[in-house]
Write a protein that holds these residues in place. Structure first.
Motif, PDB file in Angstrom:
ATOM      1  N   GLU A  14     -10.534 -53.636 -59.910  1.00 42.46           N
ATOM      2  CA  GLU A  14     -10.593 -54.135 -58.127  1.00 42.46           C
ATOM      3  C   GLU A  14      -9.321 -52.935 -57.853  1.00 42.46           C
ATOM      4  N   PHE A  15      -7.875 -53.131 -58.155  1.00 46.56           N
ATOM      5  CA  PHE A  15      -6.523 -52.929 -57.672  1.00 46.56           C
ATOM      6  C   PHE A  15      -8.051 -50.871 -57.409  1.00 46.56           C
ATOM      7  N   LEU A  16      -7.798 -50.491 -58.540  1.00 48.31           N
ATOM      8  CA  LEU A  16      -7.968 -48.775 -58.769  1.00 48.31           C
ATOM      9  C   LEU A  16      -9.372 -48.496 -57.404  1.00 48.31           C
ATOM     10  N   ARG A  17     -10.570 -49.506 -56.923  1.00 43.75           N
ATOM     11  CA  ARG A  17     -10.545 -49.361 -56.251  1.00 43.75           C
ATOM     12  C   ARG A  17     -11.066 -49.036 -54.407  1.00 43.75           C
ATOM     13  N   ARG A  18      -9.254 -48.503 -54.429  1.00 39.67           N
ATOM     14  CA  ARG A  18      -8.404 -48.556 -53.212  1.00 39.67           C
ATOM     15  C   ARG A  18      -8.352 -47.024 -53.032  1.00 39.67           C
ATOM     16  N   PHE A  19      -8.319 -46.774 -54.533  1.00 39.71           N
ATOM     17  CA  PHE A  19      -7.946 -44.674 -54.401  1.00 39.71           C
ATOM     18  C   PHE A  19      -8.965 -44.192 -54.938  1.00 39.71           C
ATOM     19  N   ASP A  20      -9.201 -42.630 -54.827  1.00 39.88           N
ATOM     20  CA  ASP A  20     -10.071 -42.125 -55.473  1.00 39.88           C
ATOM     21  C   ASP A  20     -10.187 -41.649 -56.880  1.00 39.88           C
ATOM     22  N   VAL A  21      -9.695 -42.771 -57.129  1.00 36.94           N
ATOM     23  CA  VAL A  21      -9.164 -42.499 -59.242  1.00 36.94           C
ATOM     24  C   VAL A  21     -10.614 -42.192 -60.421  1.00 36.94           C
ATOM     25  N   GLY A  22     -11.919 -43.151 -59.737  1.00 40.96           N
ATOM     26  CA  GLY A  22     -12.849 -43.204 -60.906  1.00 40.96           C
ATOM     27  C   GLY A  22     -12.662 -44.831 -61.069  1.00 40.96           C
ATOM     28  N   ASP A  84      -4.026 -43.851 -51.700  1.00 42.91           N
ATOM     29  CA  ASP A  84      -5.279 -44.763 -51.555  1.00 42.91           C
ATOM     30  C   ASP A  84      -5.841 -43.724 -50.566  1.00 42.91           C
ATOM     31  N   ARG A  85      -7.087 -44.504 -50.063  1.00 41.72           N
ATOM     32  CA  ARG A  85      -8.389 -43.677 -49.322  1.00 41.72           C
ATOM     33  C   ARG A  85      -7.410 -43.587 -48.243  1.00 41.72           C
ATOM     34  N   GLU A  86      -6.379 -44.568 -47.548  1.00 44.92           N
ATOM     35  CA  GLU A  86      -6.043 -44.819 -46.401  1.00 44.92           C
ATOM     36  C   GLU A  86      -4.646 -43.665 -46.110  1.00 44.92           C
ATOM     37  N   GLY A  87      -4.318 -43.083 -47.377  1.00 49.02           N
ATOM     38  CA  GLY A  87      -2.977 -42.243 -47.991  1.00 49.02           C
ATOM     39  C   GLY A  87      -1.820 -43.160 -47.702  1.00 49.02           C
ATOM     40  N   ILE A  88      -2.034 -44.686 -48.234  1.00 49.47           N
ATOM     41  CA  ILE A  88      -0.984 -44.977 -48.315  1.00 49.47           C
ATOM     42  C   ILE A  88      -0.492 -45.290 -50.401  1.00 49.47           C
ATOM     43  N   ALA A  89       0.462 -45.587 -50.516  1.00 48.18           N
ATOM     44  CA  ALA A  89       1.089 -45.209 -52.387  1.00 48.18           C
ATOM     45  C   ALA A  89       1.145 -46.786 -52.670  1.00 48.18           C
ATOM     46  N   LEU A  90       2.519 -46.533 -51.721  1.00 49.98           N
ATOM     47  CA  LEU A  90       2.767 -48.114 -52.445  1.00 49.98           C
ATOM     48  C   LEU A  90       2.000 -49.352 -51.750  1.00 49.98           C
ATOM     49  N   HIS A  91       1.197 -50.883 -52.335  1.00 53.12           N
ATOM     50  CA  HIS A  91       0.439 -51.478 -52.404  1.00 53.12           C
ATOM     51  C   HIS A  91       1.555 -52.648 -53.528  1.00 53.12           C
ATOM     52  N   SER A  92       0.626 -54.310 -52.911  1.00 50.24           N
ATOM     53  CA  SER A  92       0.838 -55.108 -53.938  1.00 50.24           C
ATOM     54  C   SER A  92      -0.199 -55.473 -54.806  1.00 50.24           C
ATOM     55  N   LEU A  93       0.597 -55.230 -55.954  1.00 47.51           N
ATOM     56  CA  LEU A  93      -0.982 -56.688 -56.933  1.00 47.51           C
ATOM     57  C   LEU A  93      -0.024 -57.068 -57.883  1.00 47.51           C
TER      58      LEU A  93
END
Length: 320
Positions: A14-22, A84-93
């Motif tokens: 689910e976390f990875l869906r924010r990113f364009d990484v597969g 991520d797709r919005e240009g944000i690197a720092l997230h919470s998980l």
């Protein structure tokens, strides 16, 4: 296993869906961390590293992101954070600050050869040449001011001889660096031990774990490297490894006269920095997790070797 916050495949997918990484293929917890939780993440497109920050000053994480972005933009071999797709690197998980990085190739060189020493010196010299222009600022948390403030906390656990050694050294450093001309400043790695590098054979795959990154005297960073990369079991400097690192480094950033003058003292001060920080972990501030602390005696040995034998002559800058 140094996985302090377990994660499920579903959470990471689910976390990875924010990113364009597969799409997630596999998730593997990484043993050996001392402060943070780390996973190797394999997607159908690439290999990644997911880090959850368990302790420390979370408000300082944007500094590390900015530093790694800056060094990555300047083609240094560092893991630039994945945005991520919005240009944000720092997230919470799982309630923890989290960063996703590319997985760099290679493994730690436990007995570095001369080619690896040259590659490391070259990379650190390139890094310091550009890091002098990095606009971010985070004071060195383990500089002389810290030594002055913190060494009193461990004196009661030391022999009278070591108490005198530590107090005398801190006083000497205050005298030397208090009267020295200002040294070149920039962004530092702050902890560039062998286990914070990755090599594929003689090729440097990356400099990793910038979580001691800060801004301060570039010479501080270089002295940490020499004490770790060029010291033998008795703390004595290996002439060939010492010169290989320093020649390659100076081909990228020659040392100034002021840096050469204080170099022997900087080697001693960075040795004491690790002796003290490891003593603090053993006696004063044990790690938050059930982990074996590093042995302080390694850097006591290095410090006493520097006092007894001094520094090796600094090679001149190489322009080859």
């Amino acid at each position: 296993m140094a996985v302090f916050t377990p994660l499920s495949d579903a959470q990471v997918a689910e976390f990875l869906r924010r990113f364009d990484v597969g799409e997630l293929i596999s998730l593997e917890g990484v043993a050996g961390g001392t402060e943070n939780t780390t996973f190797f993440v394999t997607t159908d497109r690439r290999e990644l590293v997911l880090t959850l920050f368990e302790q420390g000053e979370h408000e300082e994480l944007p500094f590390f992101v900015e530093l790694l972005d800056y060094l990555d933009e300047h083609r240094l071999p560092v893991p630039g954070p994945v945005h991520d797709r919005e240009g944000i690197a720092l997230h919470s998980l799982a309630g923890k600050p989290s960063l996703l990085f590319p997985r760099l190739p290679g493994r730690h060189p436990m007995a570095p050869n001369l080619a690896q020493c040259r590659a490391l010196g070259d990379a650190l010299g390139r890094m310091h040449a550009v890091s002098q222009h990095f606009p971010g600022h985070r004071p060195n948390p383990r500089d002389l001011n810290w030594l002055v403030a913190m060494h009193h906390k461990v004196l009661g656990y030391l022999s009278p001889e070591d108490q005198a050694l530590m107090k005398d050294e801190v006083e000497i450093y205050q005298g030397v660096f208090g009267s020295a001309p200002e040294l070149p400043h920039g962004a530092l790695h702050g902890d560039l031990f062998r286990d914070n590098t990755l090599f594929e054979g003689d090729r440097l795959g990356g400099l990793i774990d910038f979580y001691n990154g800060c801004t301060g005297d570039l010479l501080f960073d270089l002295a940490i490297v020499i004490n770790d990369w060029a010291s033998g079991p008795e703390g004595l400097l290996d002439h060939e490894r010492h010169d290989a690192i320093l020649r390659a480094y100076q081909a990228r950033r020659p040392l100034t006269h002021a840096e050469r003058e204080v170099w022997p003292t900087m080697l001693r001060m960075t040795a004491l920095r690790y002796w003290l920080s490891r003593l603090l972990v053993v006696y004063v501030d044990p790690p938050a997790h059930d982990l074996t602390p590093h042995d302080p005696t390694q850097f006591h040995t290095i410090l006493t070797a520097r006092l007894k034998h001094g520094a090796l002559p600094l090679p001149e800058a190489s322009h080859t």
